[in-house]
Design a protein around this motif. Structure first.
Motif, short mmCIF file in Angstrom:
data_model
loop_
_atom_site.label_atom_id
_atom_site.label_comp_id
_atom_site.label_asym_id
_atom_site.label_seq_id
_atom_site.Cartn_x
_atom_site.Cartn_y
_atom_site.Cartn_z
N VAL A 65 -40.16 -11.46 50.57
CA VAL A 65 -38.67 -10.37 49.13
C VAL A 65 -38.14 -11.42 50.02
O VAL A 65 -37.16 -12.33 48.31
CB VAL A 65 -38.20 -9.31 50.22
N THR A 66 -37.82 -12.12 51.11
CA THR A 66 -36.64 -13.23 51.50
C THR A 66 -37.16 -14.02 51.00
O THR A 66 -35.93 -14.67 50.29
CB THR A 66 -36.65 -12.86 52.78
N ASN A 67 -38.04 -15.04 51.09
CA ASN A 67 -38.74 -15.52 50.13
C ASN A 67 -38.41 -15.91 49.10
O ASN A 67 -37.80 -16.74 48.37
CB ASN A 67 -40.04 -16.10 50.61
N ASN A 68 -38.72 -15.23 48.34
CA ASN A 68 -39.09 -14.42 46.67
C ASN A 68 -37.67 -15.03 46.64
O ASN A 68 -36.85 -15.63 45.05
CB ASN A 68 -40.30 -13.60 46.14
N TYR A 69 -36.70 -13.70 47.25
CA TYR A 69 -35.36 -14.27 46.42
C TYR A 69 -34.98 -15.27 46.31
O TYR A 69 -34.07 -15.41 45.70
CB TYR A 69 -34.24 -13.35 47.87
N PHE A 70 -34.31 -15.68 47.02
CA PHE A 70 -33.95 -17.05 47.61
C PHE A 70 -35.18 -18.29 46.27
O PHE A 70 -34.08 -19.67 45.49
CB PHE A 70 -33.90 -18.19 48.61
N MET A 93 -33.82 -3.96 46.81
CA MET A 93 -33.96 -2.35 46.56
C MET A 93 -35.02 -2.48 45.20
O MET A 93 -36.05 -1.50 44.77
CB MET A 93 -33.28 -2.08 45.86
N VAL A 94 -34.89 -3.48 44.43
CA VAL A 94 -36.37 -3.33 43.37
C VAL A 94 -37.37 -3.99 43.87
O VAL A 94 -38.60 -3.70 43.46
CB VAL A 94 -35.60 -4.96 42.15
N SER A 95 -37.20 -4.46 44.85
CA SER A 95 -38.81 -4.83 45.57
C SER A 95 -39.26 -4.09 46.29
O SER A 95 -40.93 -3.44 46.47
CB SER A 95 -38.91 -6.01 46.60
N ILE A 96 -38.51 -2.84 46.72
CA ILE A 96 -39.18 -1.92 47.55
C ILE A 96 -39.48 -0.52 46.46
O ILE A 96 -40.64 -0.26 46.47
CB ILE A 96 -38.03 -1.24 48.28
N ILE A 97 -39.09 -0.55 45.72
CA ILE A 97 -38.99 0.61 44.64
C ILE A 97 -40.31 -0.50 43.83
O ILE A 97 -41.33 0.93 43.51
CB ILE A 97 -38.16 0.27 43.55
N GLY A 98 -40.40 -1.07 44.20
CA GLY A 98 -41.72 -1.79 43.63
C GLY A 98 -42.98 -1.48 43.97
O GLY A 98 -44.55 -1.31 43.68
N TYR A 133 -39.99 -8.05 37.32
CA TYR A 133 -39.67 -9.33 36.09
C TYR A 133 -38.59 -8.33 35.20
O TYR A 133 -37.30 -9.50 34.61
CB TYR A 133 -40.45 -10.09 35.53
N THR A 134 -38.50 -7.25 34.76
CA THR A 134 -37.65 -7.02 33.68
C THR A 134 -36.48 -6.72 34.33
O THR A 134 -35.11 -7.07 34.47
CB THR A 134 -38.97 -5.53 32.66
N VAL A 135 -36.03 -5.56 35.75
CA VAL A 135 -35.25 -5.32 36.51
C VAL A 135 -34.82 -6.79 36.85
O VAL A 135 -32.88 -6.80 36.66
CB VAL A 135 -35.92 -3.83 37.57
N ASN A 136 -35.11 -7.29 37.32
CA ASN A 136 -34.94 -8.67 38.43
C ASN A 136 -33.93 -9.40 37.05
O ASN A 136 -32.97 -9.91 37.19
CB ASN A 136 -35.58 -9.16 39.01
N ALA A 137 -34.64 -9.92 36.34
CA ALA A 137 -34.38 -10.52 34.72
C ALA A 137 -32.56 -9.73 34.30
O ALA A 137 -31.90 -10.36 33.95
CB ALA A 137 -35.14 -10.78 33.86
N GLN A 138 -32.43 -8.46 34.22
CA GLN A 138 -31.67 -8.14 33.20
C GLN A 138 -30.66 -7.66 33.89
O GLN A 138 -29.67 -6.94 34.02
CB GLN A 138 -32.20 -6.64 33.12
#
Length: 146
Positions: A65-70, A93-98, A133-138
């Motif tokens: 998650v940390t790697n992907n965020y950056f 939070m998006v990742s945990i919900i995912g 993708y949708t939640v992170n983009a929006q």
């Protein structure tokens, strides 16, 4: 092509623009790198250090998650939000919900569809990829309109 809904025009070609498709591909590439990191860290802590499998799994998930965020911040979405900690917490939070959705999908597909674990996991990954993708983009990486 346009659709009108309560005086709001939605352009279909906006969702399939070259930049959105490129962004989606980048999101997938980063997701694959996260998968490799998750498995590698989990394997290392479980197999070499003998940690409990759930603790090892949590460490792998956290590293991915940390790697992907950056990488998403600087490459996928080219985002320069100044409140990095707040943005990271949204991403987490998006990742945990995912992760929860993934688990729920696998359980549901296996129980109702009687499919194998790996078929259910593949379907869950595709569905949760769309969610992530949708939640992170929006939300997480949405550019502020000035």
């Amino acid at each position: 092509m346009q659709f009108s809904d309560h005086n709001k025009i939605v352009r279909i070609d906006h969702f399939f623009s070259k930049s959105k498709v490129t962004q989606l591909i980048k999101f997938g590439i980063v997701g694959c790198s996260g998968l490799v990191i998750d498995f590698a860290i989990t394997y290392f802590f479980k197999e070499y250090l003998g940690l409990n499998r759930f603790i090892a799994n949590a460490l792998g998930f956290g590293a991915a998650v940390t790697n992907n965020y950056f990488i998403h911040r600087f490459w996928t979405f080219k985002n320069n939000e100044k409140r990095v900690a707040q943005q990271f917490l949204k991403f987490l939070m998006v990742s945990i919900i995912g992760l929860g959705l993934n688990t729920l999908c696998i359980y549901t597909i296996q129980q109702w569809g009687h499919l194998s674990f790996y078929v259910a996991k593949f379907i869950a990954i595709v569905l949760v990829f769309i969610w992530n993708y949708t939640v992170n983009a929006q939300i997480t990486f949405k550019k502020n309109e000035v």
